[in-house]
Design a protein around this motif. Structure first.
Motif, PDB file in Angstrom:
ATOM      1  N   SER A   1       0.838  -1.197   0.000  1.00 53.66           N
ATOM      2  CA  SER A   1       0.000   0.000   0.000  1.00 53.66           C
ATOM      3  C   SER A   1       0.874   1.250   0.000  1.00 53.66           C
ATOM      4  CB  SER A   1      -0.900   0.004   1.238  1.00 53.66           C
ATOM      5  OG  SER A   1      -1.620   1.215   1.337  1.00 53.66           O
ATOM      6  N   GLN A   2       0.370   2.290  -0.635  1.00 53.33           N
ATOM      7  CA  GLN A   2       1.049   3.584  -0.617  1.00 53.33           C
ATOM      8  C   GLN A   2       0.649   4.411   0.605  1.00 53.33           C
ATOM      9  OE1 GLN A   2       3.501   4.417  -2.886  1.00 53.33           O
ATOM     10  NE2 GLN A   2       3.184   2.234  -3.253  1.00 53.33           N
ATOM     11  N   GLN A   3      -0.419   3.999   1.286  1.00 54.33           N
ATOM     12  CA  GLN A   3      -0.924   4.768   2.417  1.00 54.33           C
ATOM     13  C   GLN A   3       0.087   4.764   3.555  1.00 54.33           C
ATOM     14  OE1 GLN A   3      -4.899   3.735   3.629  1.00 54.33           O
ATOM     15  NE2 GLN A   3      -4.998   5.359   5.127  1.00 54.33           N
ATOM     16  N   TRP A   4       0.305   5.940   4.128  1.00 56.68           N
ATOM     17  CA  TRP A   4       1.165   6.143   5.295  1.00 56.68           C
ATOM     18  C   TRP A   4       2.630   5.862   4.995  1.00 56.68           C
ATOM     19  CZ3 TRP A   4      -1.788   3.800  10.095  1.00 56.68           C
ATOM     20  CH2 TRP A   4      -2.986   4.488  10.269  1.00 56.68           C
ATOM     21  N   GLN A   5       3.061   6.000   3.766  1.00 58.42           N
ATOM     22  CA  GLN A   5       4.449   5.707   3.422  1.00 58.42           C
ATOM     23  C   GLN A   5       5.280   6.962   3.159  1.00 58.42           C
ATOM     24  OE1 GLN A   5       5.478   2.403   3.749  1.00 58.42           O
ATOM     25  NE2 GLN A   5       3.400   2.366   4.580  1.00 58.42           N
ATOM     26  N   ASN A   6       4.741   8.127   3.542  1.00 58.25           N
ATOM     27  CA  ASN A   6       5.437   9.377   3.226  1.00 58.25           C
ATOM     28  C   ASN A   6       5.750  10.222   4.464  1.00 58.25           C
ATOM     29  OD1 ASN A   6       2.932  10.219   3.984  1.00 58.25           O
ATOM     30  ND2 ASN A   6       2.484  11.386   2.137  1.00 58.25           N
ATOM     31  N   GLY A   7       5.833   9.598   5.624  1.00 60.34           N
ATOM     32  CA  GLY A   7       6.130  10.350   6.831  1.00 60.34           C
ATOM     33  C   GLY A   7       4.912  10.793   7.608  1.00 60.34           C
ATOM     34  N   TYR A   8       3.738  10.489   7.113  1.00 58.63           N
ATOM     35  CA  TYR A   8       2.484  10.766   7.815  1.00 58.63           C
ATOM     36  C   TYR A   8       1.734   9.459   7.968  1.00 58.63           C
ATOM     37  CZ  TYR A   8      -2.394  11.742   8.616  1.00 58.63           C
ATOM     38  OH  TYR A   8      -3.657  11.720   9.138  1.00 58.63           O
ATOM     39  N   PRO A   9       1.177   9.208   9.130  1.00 52.73           N
ATOM     40  CA  PRO A   9       1.311   9.997  10.358  1.00 52.73           C
ATOM     41  C   PRO A   9       2.676   9.772  11.004  1.00 52.73           C
ATOM     42  CG  PRO A   9       0.005   8.039  10.793  1.00 52.73           C
ATOM     43  CD  PRO A   9       0.311   8.037   9.317  1.00 52.73           C
ATOM     44  N   ASN A  10       3.048  10.705  11.862  1.00 50.16           N
ATOM     45  CA  ASN A  10       4.298  10.568  12.595  1.00 50.16           C
ATOM     46  C   ASN A  10       4.008  10.738  14.089  1.00 50.16           C
ATOM     47  OD1 ASN A  10       4.212  13.420  13.113  1.00 50.16           O
ATOM     48  ND2 ASN A  10       5.040  13.742  11.054  1.00 50.16           N
ATOM     49  N   GLU A  11       5.051  10.630  14.889  1.00 53.90           N
ATOM     50  CA  GLU A  11       4.841  10.692  16.340  1.00 53.90           C
ATOM     51  C   GLU A  11       4.211  12.018  16.767  1.00 53.90           C
ATOM     52  OE1 GLU A  11       7.189   9.561  20.452  1.00 53.90           O
ATOM     53  OE2 GLU A  11       8.366  10.045  18.667  1.00 53.90           O
ATOM     54  N   GLN A  12       4.585  13.098  16.106  1.00 54.93           N
ATOM     55  CA  GLN A  12       4.007  14.405  16.443  1.00 54.93           C
ATOM     56  C   GLN A  12       2.506  14.428  16.143  1.00 54.93           C
ATOM     57  OE1 GLN A  12       5.752  16.998  18.044  1.00 54.93           O
ATOM     58  NE2 GLN A  12       3.656  17.745  18.332  1.00 54.93           N
ATOM     59  N   THR A  13       2.091  13.768  15.060  1.00 52.44           N
ATOM     60  CA  THR A  13       0.667  13.689  14.720  1.00 52.44           C
ATOM     61  C   THR A  13      -0.112  13.045  15.872  1.00 52.44           C
ATOM     62  OG1 THR A  13       1.295  13.326  12.404  1.00 52.44           O
ATOM     63  CG2 THR A  13      -0.987  12.868  12.987  1.00 52.44           C
ATOM     64  N   ILE A  14       0.414  11.945  16.389  1.00 50.13           N
ATOM     65  CA  ILE A  14      -0.257  11.228  17.470  1.00 50.13           C
ATOM     66  C   ILE A  14      -0.237  12.063  18.749  1.00 50.13           C
ATOM     67  CG2 ILE A  14      -0.327   9.064  18.776  1.00 50.13           C
ATOM     68  CD1 ILE A  14      -0.795   8.939  15.591  1.00 50.13           C
ATOM     69  N   LYS A  15       0.898  12.713  19.006  1.00 46.98           N
ATOM     70  CA  LYS A  15       1.000  13.601  20.172  1.00 46.98           C
ATOM     71  C   LYS A  15      -0.041  14.717  20.079  1.00 46.98           C
ATOM     72  CE  LYS A  15       4.418  16.204  22.812  1.00 46.98           C
ATOM     73  NZ  LYS A  15       5.839  16.570  22.945  1.00 46.98           N
ATOM     74  N   ASN A  16      -0.194  15.294  18.895  1.00 51.66           N
ATOM     75  CA  ASN A  16      -1.192  16.354  18.687  1.00 51.66           C
ATOM     76  C   ASN A  16      -2.607  15.832  18.904  1.00 51.66           C
ATOM     77  OD1 ASN A  16       0.942  18.046  18.043  1.00 51.66           O
ATOM     78  ND2 ASN A  16       0.555  18.005  15.842  1.00 51.66           N
ATOM     79  N   ASP A  17      -2.895  14.611  18.405  1.00 52.84           N
ATOM     80  CA  ASP A  17      -4.208  14.005  18.618  1.00 52.84           C
ATOM     81  C   ASP A  17      -4.520  13.931  20.113  1.00 52.84           C
ATOM     82  OD1 ASP A  17      -4.582  13.445  15.882  1.00 52.84           O
ATOM     83  OD2 ASP A  17      -4.053  11.319  16.089  1.00 52.84           O
ATOM     84  N   ILE A  18      -3.567  13.397  20.859  1.00 54.00           N
ATOM     85  CA  ILE A  18      -3.773  13.191  22.294  1.00 54.00           C
ATOM     86  C   ILE A  18      -3.951  14.533  22.998  1.00 54.00           C
ATOM     87  CG2 ILE A  18      -2.721  12.329  24.422  1.00 54.00           C
ATOM     88  CD1 ILE A  18      -1.429  10.081  22.658  1.00 54.00           C
TER      89      ILE A  18
END
Length: 170
Positions: A33-50
């Motif tokens: 899959s091409q999904q999520w293979q470009n640096g997104y999501p990353n740890e900062q994304t998850i930190k921001n979600d939380i």
């Protein structure tokens, strides 16, 4: 829904949530899959979600088995769709769904979505919208299994994504 608990992720659980998402990123890669293979999501994304109160975990027997961002509000990418949404009112958006590799094949993602439905109804929201890549076979299977309706295509960063909606109360 078994003995599962669906709750907001805690800041102290960032490493666990990120590890689960990293497993999913790797699984997408192995699946071709091409999904999520470009640096997104990353740890900062998850930190921001939380930090924003949008990061949720599914816990069974005190073990975190899945992570998702559940957002109650407008998703800018959903404002334009090639097709049509089923509803025009408020909706929940589910992004970044990932389950721990140890729970593969145990229905964890299905239970997560069942909990999202319950949470949405508790908040007075009767519709859930999601999008996924055209080549994300596991997510395409889940949306089919859970009776989400294909509504058309939306675009994220210029890339087309399949968009789905499920109306919880008619």
């Amino acid at each position: 829904m078994n003995n599962s608990i669906f709750r907001l992720a805690r800041e102290s659980e960032l490493a666990i949530a990120w590890a689960i998402v990293q497993d999913a990123i790797e699984q997408r890669r192995r699946d071709g899959s091409q999904q999520w293979q470009n640096g997104y999501p990353n740890e900062q994304t998850i930190k921001n979600d939380i930090a924003a109160g949008n990061g949720y975990v599914l816990v069974e027997d005190e073990e975190i088995l899945a992570y998702a961002a559940v957002i109650f509000g407008v998703e800018p990418a959903y404002l334009e769709i090639e097709g049509a949404w089923l509803t025009s009112g408020s909706y929940a958006v589910v992004h970044r769904v990932a389950r721990a590799s140890v729970s593969k094949g145990k229905g964890i993602a299905t239970r997560l979505f069942e909990h999202v439905e319950t949470l949405s109804l508790e908040k007075g929201v009767n519709s859930i919208r999601i999008d996924t890549n055209f080549d994300n076979a596991p997510m395409l299977h889940i949306v089919d299994k859970l009776n989400y309706v294909y509504c058309g295509e939306i675009y994220y960063a210029g890339a087309p994504r399949k968009a789905y909606e499920k109306v919880l109360v008619k």
